[in-house]
Design an enzyme around this catalytic site. Structure first.
Site, PDB file in Angstrom:
ATOM      1  CD  GLU A 287      -2.940   1.102   2.329  1.00 44.13           C
ATOM      2  OE1 GLU A 287      -3.427   2.158   2.771  1.00 44.13           O
ATOM      3  OE2 GLU A 287      -3.269  -0.030   2.749  1.00 44.13           O
TER       4      GLU A 287
ATOM      5  CE  LYS B 133      -6.073  -1.179   5.570  1.00 45.09           C
ATOM      6  NZ  LYS B 133      -5.348  -0.272   4.652  1.00 45.09           N
TER       7      LYS B 133
ATOM      8  CG  ASP C 271       0.520 -16.071  12.510  1.00 45.27           C
ATOM      9  OD1 ASP C 271      -0.158 -15.414  11.702  1.00 45.27           O
ATOM     10  OD2 ASP C 271       0.125 -17.136  13.019  1.00 45.27           O
TER      11      ASP C 271
ATOM     12  CG  HIS D 288      -3.389   6.965  -0.426  1.00 45.22           C
ATOM     13  ND1 HIS D 288      -2.652   5.917   0.080  1.00 45.22           N
ATOM     14  CD2 HIS D 288      -4.280   6.423  -1.285  1.00 45.22           C
ATOM     15  CE1 HIS D 288      -3.081   4.791  -0.449  1.00 45.22           C
ATOM     16  NE2 HIS D 288      -4.080   5.067  -1.286  1.00 45.22           N
TER      17      HIS D 288
END
Length: 431
Positions: A82, A269, A285, A383
């Site tokens: 991202e 998130k 993990d 972004h």
């Protein structure tokens, strides 16, 4: 001297960045070779890691720069696809650095194993029987995995819970044994699973019930890492916004996430945008870390913000992030994946506790980066400027055309593949 402040790093070629990091961090020759290799994870190695292998799936590996954590410099490897995440984290780390950086701490590294027992004739008697034999059960657990005890860890506690005692369904009534294990620098899944499986026969004898599940819990609420920062308002100033306005906007944004789960999911998130790339880069993990983090965000019966933002007594913006961190620096992919070894080398081969603290510091930085953007220019400005290059590539741009198309997309404020294709066609016609 190792430093995470590398001015101009962004403008270097990929090759020059590799050379800079190799020299600055005195990486072993083998690790440098991995950096320059077109296939650092060999297909033969991958074939031994999982089933039905047909290839490998690379991700961009970048460095989060400027991080000062407990007065120590860190260049942080981050594997993520991202755009803007690495840049945002590095930008906030530079701001925080001017205010003393991030302060972190961690609890003991205690992971949890669970044993589910059903069909006990008397749940309370069964619970007491297990507690009466606690010392013996801990001995059995440690005998099942003696190497962890030899390293100073091992099983060190045990308790018992009765679930759904008043339920009329025999399927929901159960007794659950929790085994608490110091896993040292290992994540501990294999250690804990081996121990609880070894305890199962004894637990059945003591309780008169039947053991079903015996497995670790990824809700590692006894293995926490915490990061804080305190930033004076003047360091938060943005074009058209005073530092105080940005500070107060960040706090208002935090309060939104703390009050509303629809906002909290997106807010959190963004925090994991900073944490997951490090988890992946170091061979840990990320699913386990994600699951534990989101469960911790709902520990009070309401899913809310993982971070807390407030004004301290000096008027500074104070941030805090505390999360369970079920990660390790030995065992698993950290010993097998060459890029995980490289990432740990760049980080200075930290202990699991130190690595967990780096992760929450980066998560806190990433959260502030997102909130600062949201309350000033909006998230899209920065972004989309970075995302425009990926869009240009998706449209078929190559070489120098990638930057040309990307720049035009940003100027037009239409960062989409269709527009990029139009620009490409126009450029070809002009030629």
């Amino acid at each position: 001297m190792k430093t995470s402040r590398i001015p101009g790093f962004y403008n270097m070629t990929v090759e020059d960045r590799r050379k800079t990091i190799a020299k600055l961090y005195a990486l072993p020759e083998e690790q440098v070779d991995y950096l320059f290799s077109t296939e650092p994870l060999k297909t033969g190695t991958a074939d031994k890691m999982i089933e039905n292998v047909i290839g490998t799936f690379p991700l961009p590996l970048g460095l989060g720069l400027n991080f000062l954590i407990n007065d120590k410099d860190y260049a942080v490897p981050m594997a993520i696809e991202e755009a803007s995440v690495v840049a945002s984290a590095s930008y906030i780390a530079k701001i925080a650095r001017s205010a003393g950086g991030f302060k972190t701490e961690a609890t003991e590294r205690i992971m949890i194993g669970q044993i589910q027992v059903v069909g006990c004739p008397d749940m309370h008697a069964a619970k007491q029987a297990i507690l009466n034999e606690k010392a013996e059960l801990l001995e059995v657990a440690n005998a099942a995995y003696p190497s962890i005890a030899a390293r100073g860890g091992g099983a060190e506690g045990l308790d018992v819970r009765i679930l759904n005692e008043s339920s009329e369904s025999t399927f929901s009534q159960m007794l659950v044994v929790h085994l608490y294990v110091d896993t040292c620098d290992a994540m501990g899944a294999n250690i804990i699973n081996t121990m609880v499986e070894a305890l199962a026969p004894t637990v059945e004898k003591l309780t008169g019930g039947k053991v079903y599940l015996r497995i670790l819990s990824n809700y590692a609420d006894r293995c926490l890492a915490r990061a804080t920062c305190s930033i004076p308002p003047h360091l938060l100033e943005s074009e058209g916004f005073s530092g105080e306005e940005v500070r107060d906007g960040v706090i208002q944004a935090y309060q939104f996430a703390a009050s509303d789960p629809y906002r909290a999911v997106t807010h959190n998130k963004g925090i994991m945008n900073g944490i997951d790339p490090i988890v992946i880069a170091t061979g840990n993990d990320w699913r386990a870390v994600e699951a534990g983090a989101h469960a911790y965000a709902a520990r009070n019966g309401h899913y809310g913000s993982m971070t807390t933002w407030s004004v301290d007594e000096k008027g500074n913006l104070r941030g805090e992030l505390e999360l369970p961190m079920s990660i390790g620096t030995v065992g698993g992919a950290t010993r097998v994946h060459p890029m995980a070894k490289l990432a740990l080398d760049i980080l200075g081969n930290p202990s699991a506790s130190e690595l967990a603290q780096v992760m929450v510091a980066v998560g806190l930085a990433q959260n502030l980066g997102a909130l600062k953007a949201l309350v000033t220019d909006g998230i899209q400005k920065g972004h989309m400027a970075l995302h425009s290059r990926s869009v240009a590539i998706a449209a078929g741009a190559t070489g120098e055309m990638i930057d040309i198309v990307a720049e035009k997309l940003v100027q037009l404020k239409e960062v989409r593949v269709g527009k990029a294709e139009e620009i490409l066609v126009g450029c070809k016609n002009d030629c």
